[in-house]
Design an enzyme around this catalytic site. Structure first.
Site, PDB file in Angstrom:
ATOM      1  CG  LEU A  78     -97.332  85.770  44.679  1.00  0.00           C
ATOM      2  CD1 LEU A  78     -97.295  85.999  43.175  1.00  0.00           C
ATOM      3  CD2 LEU A  78     -96.886  87.024  45.421  1.00  0.00           C
ATOM      4  CG  ASP A 103    -105.972  75.674  46.469  1.00  0.00           C
ATOM      5  OD1 ASP A 103    -105.066  76.506  46.301  1.00  0.00           O
ATOM      6  OD2 ASP A 103    -105.877  74.491  46.077  1.00  0.00           O
ATOM      7  CG  ASN A 143    -103.305  84.797  43.414  1.00  0.00           C
ATOM      8  OD1 ASN A 143    -102.281  85.385  43.065  1.00  0.00           O
ATOM      9  ND2 ASN A 143    -103.283  83.541  43.859  1.00  0.00           N
ATOM     10  CE1 TYR A 148     -99.411  83.753  34.418  1.00  0.00           C
ATOM     11  CE2 TYR A 148     -97.517  84.849  33.431  1.00  0.00           C
ATOM     12  CZ  TYR A 148     -98.333  84.604  34.525  1.00  0.00           C
ATOM     13  OH  TYR A 148     -98.056  85.217  35.730  1.00  0.00           O
ATOM     14  CE  LYS A 171    -101.484  86.389  35.443  1.00  0.00           C
ATOM     15  NZ  LYS A 171    -102.420  86.457  36.598  1.00  0.00           N
ATOM     16  CB  THR A 223     -93.739  81.920  43.249  1.00  0.00           C
ATOM     17  OG1 THR A 223     -93.451  82.187  41.864  1.00  0.00           O
ATOM     18  CG2 THR A 223     -94.217  83.203  43.928  1.00  0.00           C
TER      19      THR A 223
END
Length: 305
Positions: free
Chosen positions: A20, A39, A92, A158, A162, A192
Site C-alpha cells: 500500500l 523503508d 503508512n 494493532y 489503529k 496485500t
C-alpha cells in the site's frame, strides 16, 4: 471534474517500499509531487524509487525505521534538503505481531505500538512543525484500519494502535486548523500480504497475483481491491480539492469509498438521583442494552455463503 495537480508539493510516505505504501507514493508522484520513500530495507527502498522515476516521477529514498523522534526528523529534513519543503505526510509504516491476549508478550505489544502509534505521533509532530514554519498549510494522511474501528481477534496491539490513530486525526484536525493543515485517517482494504492470511480472501489474492481480476462481489460488496485502488484517496486528500476536508476517517477499497462515523451515544436512559447496580440490572435489557453493538470485522460474504 477538478484536476488533481500536486506539482511543486513534496511528500513523505513512511513504509513505502512495497504494498500500500508504494501505491501511495506512486499516486502522489504520478500527480506531480516529489516523494521521499521510506523503508527499513535499502534494496527495497531503492527499487521503489526506481519504479517511480522510471514512470516519470521524482523520488528519493530515506532508509530508517520509524518510531523515534530522530527518525521523524530525518524524514522531514530529507524532504526539505531534496525538495525545499514538505507539504504532505502519509504515515503508512506498520508491522504485525498477532497473538491472543494471554500469549502476547510485552515485546509483541510494544513493537507494534512503536511502529504504528508512536511513529505516527513523532512523524506528524515533525511534519507539523515544518508545515507551520512554512506558513502555507499542508496535509497529514494517517493510515488506519478496519481493526481500529471495530477490533479484530488476535490483534490487541494493532487494533489499539489503529484506534489511537483515528483519534489522533480528530484531535490534530482541531489543533492544526488555524495553520491550514488538514488531518484525516484513511481506512484501506486491499489485497496485500496481510489480507492473504485471511482464508476467505486468500484464493482471490493469489488469483490477482496471477493476473486475474477481482470479482464484483469483492470490489463492490466488500470494498476489497488492489493497493492502487486505495492510492487515489491519498492523492485526492493531498490536493487543493480536499482542502476543506479534515478530521475524518475515510474508508477505501475496490470500487467503494465510505465515511466512517465518529463514536457516539446511540441509546440512553435516566434515573432520578443516579443509578444503583440493581436499577441498572433491571433497566439494561429494555433500555441501553436492548441493541448491543457488534464487534470484530465481519467475515466476507462470498456468493457461495
Amino acid at each position: 471534474m477538478p484536476t488533481i495537480d500536486l506539482t511543486g508539493k513534496a511528500a513523505v510516505v513512511t513504509g513505502s517500499g512495497r504494498g500500500l505504501g508504494l501505491a501511495y507514493a506512486h499516486a502522489l508522484a504520478a500527480h506531480g509531487a516529489s516523494v521521499v520513500v521510506n523503508d527499513v530495507d535499502e534494496a527495497v527502498a531503492e527499487r521503489a524509487v526506481k519504479s517511480i522515476t522510471e514512470a516519470g516521477g521524482t523520488a528519493v529514498a530515506e532508509v530508517v525505521p520509524v518510531g523515534s523522534a530522530e527518525a521523524a526528523d530525518r524524514l522531514v529534513s530529507r524532504a526539505v534538503e531534496e525538495f525545499g519543503r514538505l507539504d504532505v505526510l502519509v504515515t503508512n509504516a506498520g508491522i504485525l505481531r498477532d497473538k491472543v491476549l494471554w500469549k502476547m508478550t510485552d515485546e509483541d505489544f510494544d513493537t507494534v505500538i512503536t511502529t504504528h502509534l508512536r511513529a505516527t505521533f513523532t512523524c506528524a509532530r515533525a511534519a507539523a512543525v515544518r508545515m507551520r514554519e512554512q506558513g502555507e498549510g499542508g496535509t497529514l494522511v494517517l493510515v488506519g484500519s478496519p481493526a481500529g474501528q471495530r477490533g479484530n481477534f488476535g490483534q490487541t496491539n494493532y487494533a489499539a494502535a489503529k484506534a489511537g490513530i483515528a483519534v489522533m486525526a480528530r484531535t490534530w484536525s482541531m489543533e492544526l486548523s488555524r495553520a491550514n493543515i488538514t488531518v484525516n485517517a484513511i481506512v484501506p482494504v486491499a489485497a496485500t500480504a496481510m489480507t492473504e492470511t485471511i482464508p476467505a480472501f486468500a484464493p482471490y489474492v493469489e488469483a490477482l497475483r496471477n493476473g486475474e481480476p477481482l470479482p464484483d462481489f469483492l470490489r463492490k460488496g466488500e470494498g476489497f481491491g488492489t493497493p492502487e485502488d486505495c492510492a487515489s484517496l491519498v492523492a485526492f486528500l493531498a490536493s487543493e480539492a480536499a482542502r476543506g476536508i479534515t478530521g475524518q476517517c475515510v474508508g477505501i477499497g475496490g470500487d467503494k469509498v465510505a465515511l466512517w462515523s465518529h463514536p457516539q451515544e446511540i441509546r440512553a436512559a435516566y434515573a432520578d438521583g443516579g443509578w444503583t447496580p440493581e436499577a441498572l440490572a433491571d433497566a439494561w435489557p429494555t433500555s441501553v442494552g436492548a441493541e448491543p453493538q457488534t464487534v470484530g470485522i465481519p467475515a466476507p460474504k462470498t456468493p457461495e455463503a
